[in-house]
Every structure is written in C-alpha cells, then in structure tokens.
Design a protein around this motif. Structure first.
Motif, PDB file in Angstrom:
ATOM      1  N   PRO A  96       0.810  -1.226   0.000  1.00 24.04           N
ATOM      2  CA  PRO A  96       0.000   0.000   0.000  1.00 24.04           C
ATOM      3  C   PRO A  96       0.845   1.280   0.000  1.00 24.04           C
ATOM      4  N   ASP A  97       2.101   1.189   0.477  1.00 24.77           N
ATOM      5  CA  ASP A  97       2.913   2.417   0.539  1.00 24.77           C
ATOM      6  C   ASP A  97       3.536   2.784  -0.812  1.00 24.77           C
ATOM      7  N   GLY A  98       3.272   1.934  -1.845  1.00 30.00           N
ATOM      8  CA  GLY A  98       3.765   2.270  -3.180  1.00 30.00           C
ATOM      9  C   GLY A  98       5.216   1.911  -3.433  1.00 30.00           C
ATOM     10  N   THR A  99       5.711   0.835  -2.770  1.00 33.32           N
ATOM     11  CA  THR A  99       7.084   0.375  -3.021  1.00 33.32           C
ATOM     12  C   THR A  99       7.297   0.085  -4.507  1.00 33.32           C
ATOM     13  N   ALA A 100       6.302  -0.548  -5.137  1.00 33.27           N
ATOM     14  CA  ALA A 100       6.435  -0.939  -6.540  1.00 33.27           C
ATOM     15  C   ALA A 100       6.665   0.267  -7.449  1.00 33.27           C
ATOM     16  N   GLU A 101       6.053   1.382  -7.101  1.00 34.70           N
ATOM     17  CA  GLU A 101       6.210   2.595  -7.910  1.00 34.70           C
ATOM     18  C   GLU A 101       7.660   3.053  -7.951  1.00 34.70           C
ATOM     19  N   VAL A 102       8.311   2.950  -6.791  1.00 30.21           N
ATOM     20  CA  VAL A 102       9.730   3.330  -6.699  1.00 30.21           C
ATOM     21  C   VAL A 102      10.556   2.451  -7.641  1.00 30.21           C
ATOM     22  N   VAL A 103      10.254   1.142  -7.630  1.00 27.96           N
ATOM     23  CA  VAL A 103      11.004   0.212  -8.474  1.00 27.96           C
ATOM     24  C   VAL A 103      10.742   0.548  -9.946  1.00 27.96           C
ATOM     25  N   LYS A 140      12.719   3.400 -11.194  1.00 26.49           N
ATOM     26  CA  LYS A 140      14.141   3.072 -11.357  1.00 26.49           C
ATOM     27  C   LYS A 140      14.401   2.168 -12.573  1.00 26.49           C
ATOM     28  N   MET A 141      13.361   1.440 -12.957  1.00 27.43           N
ATOM     29  CA  MET A 141      13.523   0.529 -14.100  1.00 27.43           C
ATOM     30  C   MET A 141      13.809   1.296 -15.402  1.00 27.43           C
ATOM     31  N   LYS A 142      13.400   2.543 -15.422  1.00 25.76           N
ATOM     32  CA  LYS A 142      13.688   3.383 -16.598  1.00 25.76           C
ATOM     33  C   LYS A 142      15.191   3.614 -16.729  1.00 25.76           C
ATOM     34  N   GLU A 143      15.854   3.587 -15.593  1.00 23.38           N
ATOM     35  CA  GLU A 143      17.282   3.878 -15.542  1.00 23.38           C
ATOM     36  C   GLU A 143      18.150   2.622 -15.711  1.00 23.38           C
ATOM     37  N   TYR A 144      17.691   1.504 -15.097  1.00 24.20           N
ATOM     38  CA  TYR A 144      18.518   0.298 -15.083  1.00 24.20           C
ATOM     39  C   TYR A 144      17.852  -0.864 -15.836  1.00 24.20           C
ATOM     40  N   SER A 145      18.543  -1.360 -16.830  1.00 25.07           N
ATOM     41  CA  SER A 145      17.952  -2.445 -17.638  1.00 25.07           C
ATOM     42  C   SER A 145      17.993  -3.775 -16.880  1.00 25.07           C
ATOM     43  N   TRP A 146      18.848  -3.876 -15.857  1.00 28.45           N
ATOM     44  CA  TRP A 146      18.984  -5.136 -15.109  1.00 28.45           C
ATOM     45  C   TRP A 146      17.988  -5.232 -13.951  1.00 28.45           C
ATOM     46  N   LEU A 147      17.115  -4.239 -13.857  1.00 20.95           N
ATOM     47  CA  LEU A 147      16.156  -4.224 -12.749  1.00 20.95           C
ATOM     48  C   LEU A 147      14.776  -4.711 -13.202  1.00 20.95           C
TER      49      LEU A 147
END
Ligand SMILES: Nc1nc2c(ncn2[C@@H]2O[C@H](COP(=O)(O)OP(=O)(O)OP(=O)(O)O)[C@@H](O)[C@H]2O)c(=O)[nH]1
Ligand SMILES: [Mg+2]
Length: 387
Positions: free
Chosen positions: A45-52, A55-62
């Motif tokens: 509910p705190d939106g952890t997935a949004e943070v990930v 960041k996925m825009k920046e890192y292809s290995w994420l």
C-alpha cells in the motif's frame, strides 16, 4: 553466469530507492558474472512498486514482479525464484532482504564462491566472522539461537551452523529440485525446507560469514512465533527425506518378516512338522518375504532382476540373514548372563535395535543392493573383476 538477486517487499518504500542505487554500485564491482535484480512486491500500500518502476527506466537489469496480495515471505520468494529461473534465465538466485539487514557489500563474498564450484552458499551469522545485531534484545537472540538449534537437530545437520538465515545463493539446478509451487510453509519457516532439501539433494554447500544488521527503516514483518510452523516444516522435510523413508520401509519390512516367522512357526507346528523343521521353514519364509519386499519396495531404485542375479543375490541375502542369526545367538545369551533371564526381553530389544538392525541395514546398502558408494570398496571390486 547470470545471478538474479531476489528481494521480496512489503511496505519497504523507505529502503527501496537507496537499496537499488547501492546495489547498482555493488553489481558494478562484480566483473565475472552478470548481476540482475528482481523485486517481488506484495502490492504494498505504501507504493514500493512505484519506486522500483521509476528506477527501471534507468537500469535495464532491474525487474519487478507484483503479487496480487501479500501471501507470506516463503510464497514471495517461491514466485520470485520461479520467475528468475524461467523468465530471467537465472543460473543462480540470491535470497536477499529489502531492509539493509543483509549488507549489499557482502553479496560479492557469496558470489565469489560460485567460482570455487559451490552450488548452495549460505550467508552465516553463526560462524567466526559472522554476527547478529547487538541491538537485539535477549528474547530475539534467544529465539534465533533456539530456532536454529531445533532445525539443526531436526534435520540431522550438525555441520551447518546457520539454518534459518535469509541470505543465500543457490544454483538453479539445485533450486529446481525443490517443489517451489507447493512449499510446506508460506511464511518464514520455508527457509528450513529449502536449506534441508538442497543439502539432502546433495548440493555442494559452504557457509560464508555475514554481518546481520539491525533494521533501521520500515517495520518488521516477522511473525511472533514461528516455532510451531518451523517444527511442522522440519517434520515434513524429514518424512520426504529419501534416506529416512528408506529406513522406515526397511523397518516395516523387518516387522512383517517377524510376523511371517511367528505365524508360520505355528502353522508348521500345527501341520505336525518337527520343532526344528517348523523353525527352519518359517524362518526361510520370513527371509523370502524380506528379500522380495525390500527388493520391490525399500530398494526399488536398485531393484535386482534376472534369474541368475536373483539367485546369486538371494544366496547372499541368506548368508547375511545367517549372520544376523549368529549375532543374536552370541549376544543374546551373553546379555542374559549379564542381567538375568528376568530381563531377557530387554536383552532382545537391545540386541535387535543396536546390533541386528544396523547390521542388516549396512549389509543391504553395502552389499545386497549396493546403494552406498564407497570408492575404496569399488576399486577393490574393479581390480578383482579384472583378475
Ligand atoms: N512480498 C512479500 N515480502 C515480504 C512478506 N513478508 C515480509 N516480506 C519482506 O521480506 C523481508 C524480510 O522481512 P522482515 O520483516 O525484514 O523480517 P526480519 O528481517 O526477519 O525481521 P526484522 O529483523 O524485524 O526486520 C523484507 O524485505 C520484507 O519486506 C510478504 O508476505 N510478502
Ligand atoms: Mg528484516
């Protein structure tokens, strides 16, 4: 090799941004393996997935896998490992927490052991160089130590020092042998199952010391009392343990043999056979019973087939049984002389449990069905075959 670090999260927003950036610089230090990161978020509910996602825009290995709902730590890891192996083509997977209790800079220590051929690398808090947080109160320390001890005894793995750690690196071929879709526990106790079955499955394992930190941000999700759940998992692991299963079958067959012996002794007597013949025939029937049942059940992986082989092995089996009889007739009277006839049942129990059973079990595994491999014995056999 491709190594996928799996991090399950539930409300870990405060840790996630910093974790991804820290891992980015840590991964850069590992040159000889390709490092990949997978978050498994329980739809926090705190939106952890949004943070990930950001960041996925920046890192292809994420990568990110979002669960529909929170289903427990074990379930989250199971899904993450399956995704990592099937979709991300992981050669190795790492169990890692989101909250900096596992140190990102220690990942490379575990990864380095891949190059030494290890398949199951345990981040251990309980070997020299490893530690648990000083901040932990007595009860948390006590629970961790006791839980560990229970697992160590229950799984019969005295050589492993940390069986409940959450920081591990596992080769995919080892992980694939475990039925991840039906773990015995969906919560924290799953750890004991994966460890138990990986090691029972013959994985080449090693412990590497880790510094287990105290949580500084976010809330703990640990369930207060996992002891009963852990005991359940240990029990389930052991009754599925091929070695223990084999021993239980061996014991059952032995008991049936005793019943055959007992019943037919009376049958032959009833038919008017002499006492000696009644004992001889009923004993031989029990031997046939034991040989046949052990062959098709206890040792079915090493089943003996073909007429000549069956005859040779059956003769060997009779010789082995004669050995057992000899043990009983030597140590039985000896024991009775020691403690008196009044306790003959005790003598019988001790002789059977501590002498006859182990003797039979070793002979069956070593000679009759040859499921135990002894390099020295095999070499001896080889050289004899050459002659
Ligand atoms: N996806 C998912 N993640 C979970 C679940 N339960 C816990 N986690 C995550 O699993 C990791 C371990 O949980 P923690 O609460 O830190 O457990 P712990 O480290 O034993 O306890 P603390 O020392 O209090 O932190 C953390 O990254 C959690 O966010 C769950 O049900 N689903
Ligand atoms: Mg934690």
């Amino acid at each position: 090799m491709r190594v996928v670090v799996v991090i399950p999260t539930y409300n870990e927003k405060e840790n996630t941004l910093r974790m991804i950036d820290t891992l980015s610089s840590e991964f850069a230090k590992i040159k000889n393996h390709e490092m990949v990161l997978l978050y498994v978020d329980a739809n926090s509910p705190d939106g952890t997935a949004e943070v990930v996602r950001e960041k996925m825009k920046e890192y292809s290995w994420l990568h990110l896998l979002v669960e529909e709902k929170k289903e427990g730590l074990g379930r989250a890891y199971a899904k993450g490992f399956m995704y990592a192996m099937d979709k991300l083509k992981a050669d190795y997977v790492v169990e890692f927490d989101a909250d900096f209790q596992h140190r990102p800079d220690e990942i490379k220590k575990l990864v380095a052991k891949i190059d030494e051929g290890y398949e199951y690398i345990i981040g251990s808090r309980y070997i020299p160089g490893g530690s648990i947080p000083k901040e932990w109160g007595f009860s948390r320390k006590f629970l961790s130590v006791i839980g560990n001890l229970v697992a160590r005894v229950g799984l019969l793995m005295p050589k492993v020092h940390d069986l409940t750690t959450g920081f591990k690196l596992t080769k995919s071929s080892v992980m694939k042998k475990i039925d991840l879709d039906h773990l015995y526990s969906n919560s924290f106790a799953y750890k004991v199952q994966i460890l138990g079955q990986a090691i029972q499955g013959g994985a080449k394992w090693v412990e590497v010391p880790i510094t287990f930190m105290a949580r500084t941000k976010g809330e703990s999700k640990i369930i207060k009392n996992e002891m009963v759940e852990t005991l359940k998992v240990i029990f389930l692991v052991q009754i599925h343990n091929p070695k223990i299963l084999r021993f239980i079958k061996f014991g059952t067959v032995g008991f049936l043999g005793f019943v055959v012996n007992f019943v037919f002794l009376r049958v032959f007597r009833g038919l008017g056979f002499s006492e000696t013949l009644s004992w001889l025939f009923s004993t031989e029937l029990a031997i046939i019973n034991n040989y046949a049942l052990n062959n098709i059940w206890t040792f079915k992986e090493a089943k003996i087939a073909g007429l000549t082989k069956t005859i040779v092995k059956f003769i060997q089996f009779n010789a082995t049984s004669a050995g057992a009889l000899a043990i009983q007739s030597i140590f039985g009277p000896l024991g009775v002389r020691l403690v008196g006839t009044r306790y003959d049942y005790l003598v019988l129990a001790v002789v059977v449990v501590f002498m006859v059973l182990p003797y039979n079990y070793v002979m069956y595994n070593l000679i009759i069905w040859r499921t135990w491999k002894f390099p020295l014995l095999d070499k001896l056999r080889e050289s004899q075959n050459k002659k």
